[in-house]
Design an enzyme around this catalytic site. Sequence first.
Site, PDB file in Angstrom:
ATOM      1  N   GLU A   1       0.835  -1.208   0.000  1.00 33.53           N
ATOM      2  CA  GLU A   1       0.000   0.000   0.000  1.00 33.53           C
ATOM      3  C   GLU A   1       0.868   1.256   0.000  1.00 33.53           C
ATOM      4  OE1 GLU A   1      -2.993  -0.535   3.116  1.00 33.53           O
ATOM      5  OE2 GLU A   1      -4.051  -1.949   1.817  1.00 33.53           O
TER       6      GLU A   1
ATOM      7  N   GLU B   1      -5.934  -8.627  -0.370  1.00 35.35           N
ATOM      8  CA  GLU B   1      -6.485  -8.820   0.978  1.00 35.35           C
ATOM      9  C   GLU B   1      -7.970  -8.526   0.948  1.00 35.35           C
ATOM     10  OE1 GLU B   1      -4.806  -6.275   4.058  1.00 35.35           O
ATOM     11  OE2 GLU B   1      -2.864  -6.328   3.067  1.00 35.35           O
TER      12      GLU B   1
END
Length: 455
Positions: free
Chosen positions: A126, A268
């Site tokens: 991220e 995820e």
Amino acid sequence: MDKFKRKSTYPNLILLNISTLLLALHITAVTSIGVNYGTMADNLPPPAQVAQFIKTRTTIDRVKIFDMNPDIISAFANTNIPLTVTIANGDFPPLANLTAAQAWVASTIAPVYPQTKIEYILIGSEVLLWGDGTMFGTLVPAMNAVYNACVLAGFPDIKVTTAHSLGILNSSVPPSSASFLFGWQQYFLTPMLEYHRRSKSPFMVNPYPYFALNYSNNTDFVLFEPNPGVFDPVTGMNYTNMYDLLLDAVYVSMKKLGFPDVDIAVGETGWPSAGDPGMVLCTVQNAQWHNLNVVKRAGSGVGTPLMPGRNFETFLFALFNEDLKTGGTIENHWGLFYPNMTAVYDIGITRQAQPGGGGGGGAVPTPVTPTSGKQWCVPKKGATDASLQANINWACTSGGVDCSAIKAGGACFNPNTVWSHAAYIMNAYYQAKGLQFFNCDFAGTGSVTTSDPSK
Ligand SMILES: *[C@@H]1O[C@H](CO)[C@@H](O)[C@H](O)[C@H]1NC(C)=O
Ligand SMILES: *[C@@H]1O[C@H](CO)[C@@H](O)[C@H](O)[C@H]1NC(C)=O
Ligand SMILES: *[C@@H]1O[C@H](CO)[C@@H](O)[C@H](O)[C@H]1NC(C)=O
Ligand SMILES: *[C@@H]1O[C@H](CO)[C@@H](O)[C@H](O)[C@H]1NC(C)=O
Ligand SMILES: *[C@@H]1O[C@H](CO)[C@@H](O)[C@H](O)[C@H]1NC(C)=O
Ligand SMILES: *[C@@H]1O[C@H](CO)[C@@H](O)[C@H](O)[C@H]1NC(C)=O
């Protein structure tokens, strides 16, 4: 609130749905599901035991980790289970240089591959959400360089990507209106998508319907329950759940930049099975139902309204409940399994031990009792000085930490090492932010400890 009441009025209907879905999963047996093996816990079984457990007692067919943990990488050797590894945010910028990337592949990947079947190497985690200017600027070059280095080393099957939070989207409802944040498009995402197209690697995103709850008061929509749906007047599509909507928002955003053909993977997603009092949606039943629906979609070819027939390689978050995550009860309850390897709930991914040996995982480890009390954030073992220095630089500027104590003459200047300065600064940031586990992540280079590092 009547939504929650309605739910409990029809428990039989929900149970029927779950068993029907479980039955369908067992019968078709085409499911392909990955898990994120997070390790923010002090009571997990050793990696070798985890690898055996996954191989012999579950149908999980791929695993993803958030670092380059050598014990885990070697534990998956000769298991034939594809393993996705992550280069921490602080560690990847130097790898934008091909020579450096080649040296890294030679020292880190070559000794373990292909015994450990490395599927993806993730460049950071991220990055566009948590990173700094150096990381933004080197992200795509490092993806290219590490990929090229793998090809040059004779490992063309290893794919190189990175996982994105959906914070990169400007908006997502309705999906036809979605686009990436403007600044990210031209500088990072267009060249990244060009890279993905050229290297045939997927654009990986972390869509969490759970975290979309704050933007939607339609809990049935978020939880795959019957609901009136969301109509997209531009495409004429009806959405029955948030998960499909989020994936289509990503697709539309990619298409607007000219890349509808690049594969999408789910790095995820998940749902917490317990929360603090009042968090009524954090239940075992909701976590089971959410993840069952995700498993049903993953690799099934069902696709989404705008991507019919497409498969999304999917990694659930997470393998285990992780007791050292801070940030409230929910953070300790994302796991599919307790640390003793008993399932928290059934989503059709466990299997019985085979009679006559090969069952593995027989011995259940004695859980370590975690000590309660104060917590500190310290650099992880093996974190490089470069990544720790990047943490210091970030915390002392963007992070808002007062760094005078580690300057020459400051109270914590000695010992004058990067490690010790980083330990002070990372912990100061973690404490200032109220002990949220994610504020000690530092792109995989920090870990929470319950033993006072100054002693
Ligand atoms: C990459 O690093 C090598 C060795 O440090 C250096 O000689 C080379 O100039 C660097 N390449 C680029 C493009 O910066
Ligand atoms: C978000 O979208 C709106 C509407 O299209 C646009 O005006 C704005 O500039 C966008 N913001 C960013 C940061 O992309
Ligand atoms: C919603 O927002 C509140 C307040 O910012 C936050 O505490 C909570 O965790 C959020 N819930 C979700 C599901 O993101
Ligand atoms: C919440 O519900 C109201 C009425 O039920 C609706 O008008 C509104 O659009 C909803 N808001 C969101 C963010 O879904
Ligand atoms: C979506 O729902 C609307 C309104 O209920 C309906 O008119 C339309 O036919 C539906 N579209 C599709 C593609 O099912
Ligand atoms: C595993 O741990 C869970 C949670 O602590 C507990 O409820 C369960 O009884 C344990 N199972 C076994 C077989 O020890």
